[in-house]
Write a protein that holds these residues in place. Structure first.
Motif, PDB file in Angstrom:
ATOM      1  N   ASP A 237     -32.327 -32.706  21.179  1.00 24.04           N
ATOM      2  CA  ASP A 237     -32.983 -33.777  20.425  1.00 24.04           C
ATOM      3  C   ASP A 237     -34.476 -33.487  20.516  1.00 24.04           C
ATOM      4  OD1 ASP A 237     -33.868 -36.068  19.218  1.00 24.04           O
ATOM      5  OD2 ASP A 237     -32.748 -37.458  20.485  1.00 24.04           O
ATOM      6  N   TYR A 238     -34.994 -32.845  19.453  1.00 21.74           N
ATOM      7  CA  TYR A 238     -36.325 -32.239  19.551  1.00 21.74           C
ATOM      8  C   TYR A 238     -37.457 -33.262  19.485  1.00 21.74           C
ATOM      9  CZ  TYR A 238     -40.051 -28.834  18.978  1.00 21.74           C
ATOM     10  OH  TYR A 238     -41.186 -28.085  19.145  1.00 21.74           O
ATOM     11  N   VAL A 305     -33.850 -32.960  14.606  1.00 19.53           N
ATOM     12  CA  VAL A 305     -35.281 -33.197  14.432  1.00 19.53           C
ATOM     13  C   VAL A 305     -35.450 -34.561  13.780  1.00 19.53           C
ATOM     14  CG1 VAL A 305     -37.429 -32.407  13.384  1.00 19.53           C
ATOM     15  CG2 VAL A 305     -35.744 -30.740  14.205  1.00 19.53           C
ATOM     16  N   ASP A 306     -35.686 -35.575  14.610  1.00 20.70           N
ATOM     17  CA  ASP A 306     -35.970 -36.928  14.121  1.00 20.70           C
ATOM     18  C   ASP A 306     -37.482 -36.977  13.916  1.00 20.70           C
ATOM     19  OD1 ASP A 306     -35.970 -39.563  13.461  1.00 20.70           O
ATOM     20  OD2 ASP A 306     -35.239 -40.305  15.378  1.00 20.70           O
ATOM     21  N   ALA A 307     -37.913 -36.524  12.753  1.00 15.22           N
ATOM     22  CA  ALA A 307     -39.305 -36.157  12.536  1.00 15.22           C
ATOM     23  C   ALA A 307     -40.230 -37.365  12.414  1.00 15.22           C
ATOM     24  CB  ALA A 307     -39.412 -35.307  11.266  1.00 15.22           C
ATOM     25  N   ASP A 339     -44.243 -28.730  10.506  1.00 15.21           N
ATOM     26  CA  ASP A 339     -44.499 -28.074  11.790  1.00 15.21           C
ATOM     27  C   ASP A 339     -43.318 -28.267  12.745  1.00 15.21           C
ATOM     28  OD1 ASP A 339     -46.967 -27.225  10.935  1.00 15.21           O
ATOM     29  OD2 ASP A 339     -48.087 -28.826  11.927  1.00 15.21           O
ATOM     30  N   ALA A 340     -42.768 -29.479  12.773  1.00 15.58           N
ATOM     31  CA  ALA A 340     -41.642 -29.760  13.682  1.00 15.58           C
ATOM     32  C   ALA A 340     -40.432 -28.902  13.326  1.00 15.58           C
ATOM     33  CB  ALA A 340     -41.281 -31.242  13.627  1.00 15.58           C
ATOM     34  N   LEU A 341     -40.148 -28.761  12.044  1.00 12.88           N
ATOM     35  CA  LEU A 341     -39.028 -27.923  11.618  1.00 12.88           C
ATOM     36  C   LEU A 341     -39.264 -26.462  11.977  1.00 12.88           C
ATOM     37  CD1 LEU A 341     -38.201 -29.506   8.140  1.00 12.88           C
ATOM     38  CD2 LEU A 341     -36.658 -29.390  10.117  1.00 12.88           C
ATOM     39  N   LYS A 342     -40.473 -25.982  11.779  1.00 19.83           N
ATOM     40  CA  LYS A 342     -40.796 -24.594  12.113  1.00 19.83           C
ATOM     41  C   LYS A 342     -40.589 -24.314  13.597  1.00 19.83           C
ATOM     42  CE  LYS A 342     -44.198 -23.663   8.452  1.00 19.83           C
ATOM     43  NZ  LYS A 342     -45.640 -23.425   8.152  1.00 19.83           N
ATOM     44  N   GLN A 343     -40.976 -25.292  14.433  1.00 21.48           N
ATOM     45  CA  GLN A 343     -40.838 -25.101  15.878  1.00 21.48           C
ATOM     46  C   GLN A 343     -39.383 -25.233  16.316  1.00 21.48           C
ATOM     47  OE1 GLN A 343     -43.511 -28.123  17.313  1.00 21.48           O
ATOM     48  NE2 GLN A 343     -45.269 -27.200  16.266  1.00 21.48           N
ATOM     49  N   ALA A 344     -38.679 -26.197  15.727  1.00 23.43           N
ATOM     50  CA  ALA A 344     -37.309 -26.469  16.173  1.00 23.43           C
ATOM     51  C   ALA A 344     -36.316 -25.398  15.743  1.00 23.43           C
ATOM     52  CB  ALA A 344     -36.861 -27.831  15.630  1.00 23.43           C
ATOM     53  N   LYS A 345     -36.576 -24.728  14.632  1.00 20.33           N
ATOM     54  CA  LYS A 345     -35.606 -23.766  14.110  1.00 20.33           C
ATOM     55  C   LYS A 345     -35.326 -22.629  15.083  1.00 20.33           C
ATOM     56  CE  LYS A 345     -38.903 -20.697  11.774  1.00 20.33           C
ATOM     57  NZ  LYS A 345     -39.330 -20.097  10.496  1.00 20.33           N
TER      58      LYS A 345
END
Length: 429
Positions: A237-238, A305-307, A339-345
Motif C-alpha cells: 500500500d504505497y 497507489v491511493d494517490a 510521480d507516485a505511479l512512476k515510483q510505485a511501478k
C-alpha cells in the motif's frame, strides 16, 4: 439553545470561514471554544447548518440574489430543512438570540426565482471551471452526479472480520440504527439523518475499542475489495495514509501473506500503529522511509497507489474544499499522481498488478492519468475491473459508472458512496 440561536451561531461560523478563508472544522472548533455554554446537541446542529450551507452555497446565493452568510443560513432552513418563512418567523419570535431577519429583497428573490433558470454549474453547486470536467467524466448525467455530491453523507463502518462478524457488529450497534451496506461485503451503514440530528459517536463504543469495526466509507471498502489481495500474497500500500485500505486488505487476507504500508508523509501514517493494534492485525509492516522498501523492488504481487488528489469525490464530507479548489491545485495533484505511479511501478513483479485509486471524480486525475501512464510504460496494460465487480458484488443492484468499460468510478449517484476511481494495470510477465 433554540433554533434561532443555533442559526445565528452557524451564520457567525459561515462569515468567519468566508472572511478568513479557513477550514470549516477549525472555524467550528473555535466557535465552540468561545461559546462554552453551547451543548453538544447545539454544536452538532450548528455544524449541520454550516455543512449544509456549504454544500449548496452557489444555488442558495443565486436563489436569494445574496451570497452573505445570513442568506446562506436561511437558505438551509428554507430549502434543506423544509421550513417556511412564516414558520421561521414564528420560531424566532421572542428569541433574543435569533439572527437578523432575512432581507425583503432576498426573500422576494427566493420566492420568485426557479433554480432551473440558473446556470448549470450553479444548479450543480460546483465551481464553473469544473463543469467541463464533469461533462467529460459523466456525459449527459453530469448534473445529476454533481448534485449527488451535495447530499449529507452517511456514517459507514467496516466490520473487522479478524475479530467479529458483520452480524455481531450490527447487533452491538443496534441502538444506532446500523444496517448492512448494499455493496461492500463487510460494510455497515448508519443513515445521515436530517435537520439538527447528529450521528452517534461510534468510536466511544466498547465494540470499537475491542477492534470489531473501523470507520470507513463504503466506497473505500469497495476499492480495497477490488484490489483483490489474496491470502499468501505480498502487497504494498504505497500511499497508505492512516491505513484504512491496509487494514481492509489485511483482513481479507486473513492475516496470511504480507501487507507493507508506506507513506512519505509521516504525520498521515502515524495513526496506523494504534489502528493495527486494535484490529489484531499481524501481517502488516509499516515503513516511513522509502529506503526501507529497496529490498522489495520487483517483488510485490500487488501495489496499491491511493494517490494524492483533489478530493472531489469527498465533497459531501468536506464541502469547504470545493470552493477552495483551483486549476493550480489540480495541476499539482496530477503531477504528484504521475510521480507516485512512476515510483510505485518499480515494486511490481512481472505479471503483478499496479492498482490506481483516487477519491476524485475528475478525468484529469483518473482516466487520463492511467492512459498517459500506460502510454509511457507499455509494459503495463489496463485490465477491465468490471468482471471483478461482477464476481465480488454481483450484476444486480447498484452499478458503478465507467466511462471506458475498463475503469470504475464510484459516486453518490451511482453507488451511494463517496466518489472513488479504480483502475487495475497488469505488468507483462
Amino acid at each position: 439553545m433554540r433554533l434561532g440561536g443555533r442559526l445565528a451561531g452557524a451564520i457567525e461560523v459561515l462569515a468567519d470561514i468566508e472572511t478568513r478563508k479557513r477550514p470549516v472544522a477549525d472555524a467550528l472548533k473555535d466557535w465552540g471554544l468561545a461559546h462554552r455554554f453551547a451543548g453538544s446537541g447545539d454544536r452538532a446542529a450548528i455544524g449541520n447548518i454550516v455543512y449544509d450551507a456549504l454544500r449548496m452555497k452557489l444555488s442558495h446565493a443565486w436563489l436569494m440574489d445574496d451570497d452573505s452568510a445570513t442568506a446562506l443560513g436561511y437558505g438551509v432552513m428554507l430549502r434543506q430543512w423544509n421550513m417556511t418563512a412564516d414558520a421561521l418567523r414564528g420560531e424566532f419570535d421572542g428569541d433574543k438570540f435569533a439572527p437578523e431577519a432575512l432581507s425583503d429583497s432576498a426573500l422576494n428573490a427566493f420566492q420568485s426565482r426557479n433554480i432551473s433558470d440558473a446556470p448549470l454549474h450553479v444548479q450543480g453547486d460546483i465551481p464553473d471551471w469544473v463543469q467541463a470536467s464533469f461533462e467529460e467524466a459523466f456525459g449527459e448525467s453530469w448534473l445529476q452526479q454533481a448534485q449527488s455530491l451535495n447530499e449529507r453523507p452517511t456514517l459507514d463502518l467496516r466490520a473487522n472480520t479478524l475479530k467479529a462478524t458483520r452480524e455481531k457488529v450490527l447487533k452491538a450497534l443496534d441502538d444506532a440504527g446500523a444496517e448492512k451496506t448494499l455493496i461492500a461485503r463487510q460494510g455497515i451503514r448508519i443513515p445521515a439523518g436530517t435537520g439538527p440530528s447528529r450521528l452517534p459517536n461510534v468510536t466511544a463504543e466498547l465494540s470499537f475499542q475491542k477492534g470489531w469495526f473501523e470507520v470507513q466509507d463504503e466506497g473505500s471498502q469497495i476499492v480495497a475489495d477490488l484490489a483483490g489481495a489474496q491470502e499468501g500474497e505480498q502487497v504494498l500500500d504505497y500511499c497508505a495514509g492512516g491505513g484504512g485500505k491496509t487494514l481492509a486488505m489485511s483482513a481479507s487476507m486473513n492475516n496470511k501473506g504480507q501487507v507493507h504500508a508506506f507513506d512519505a508523509d509521516r504525520k498521515r501514517l502515524a495513526p496506523i500503529i494504534e489502528r493495527l493494534k486494535r484490529a489484531g492485525t499481524r501481517n502488516v509492516q509499516v515503513h516511513d522511509r522509502a529506503a526501507g522498501l529497496n529490498s522489495f523492488l520487483g517483488k510485490f504481487d500487488r501495489v496499491l497507489v491511493d494517490a494524492p488528489c483533489t478530493g472531489t469525490g469527498t465533497w459531501r464530507r468536506r464541502p469547504d474544499t470545493k470552493w477552495r479548489l483551483t486549476t493550480r491545485n489540480l495541476e499539482e495533484r496530477v503531477e504528484q499522481q504521475n510521480d507516485a505511479l512512476k515510483q510505485a511501478k518499480a515494486f511490481v513483479r512481472p505479471g503483478g498488478f499496479l492498482l490506481y485509486v483516487t477519491c476524485s471524480v475528475l478525468p484529469q486525475e483518473n482516466e487520463r492519468q492511467v492512459r498517459h501512464f500506460c502510454a509511457e510504460n507499455p509494459e503495463f496494460s489496463i485490465q477491465s475491473a468490471l468482471p471483478q465487480w461482477d464476481s465480488l458484488f454481483g450484476k444486480a443492484g447498484k452499478r458503478p459508472h465507467s466511462s471506458d468499460g475498463d475503469t470504475i468510478t464510484l459516486t453518490p449517484a451511482s453507488t451511494d458512496t463517496d466518489g472513488f476511481f479504480f483502475c487495475a494495470m497488469q505488468k507483462s510477465a
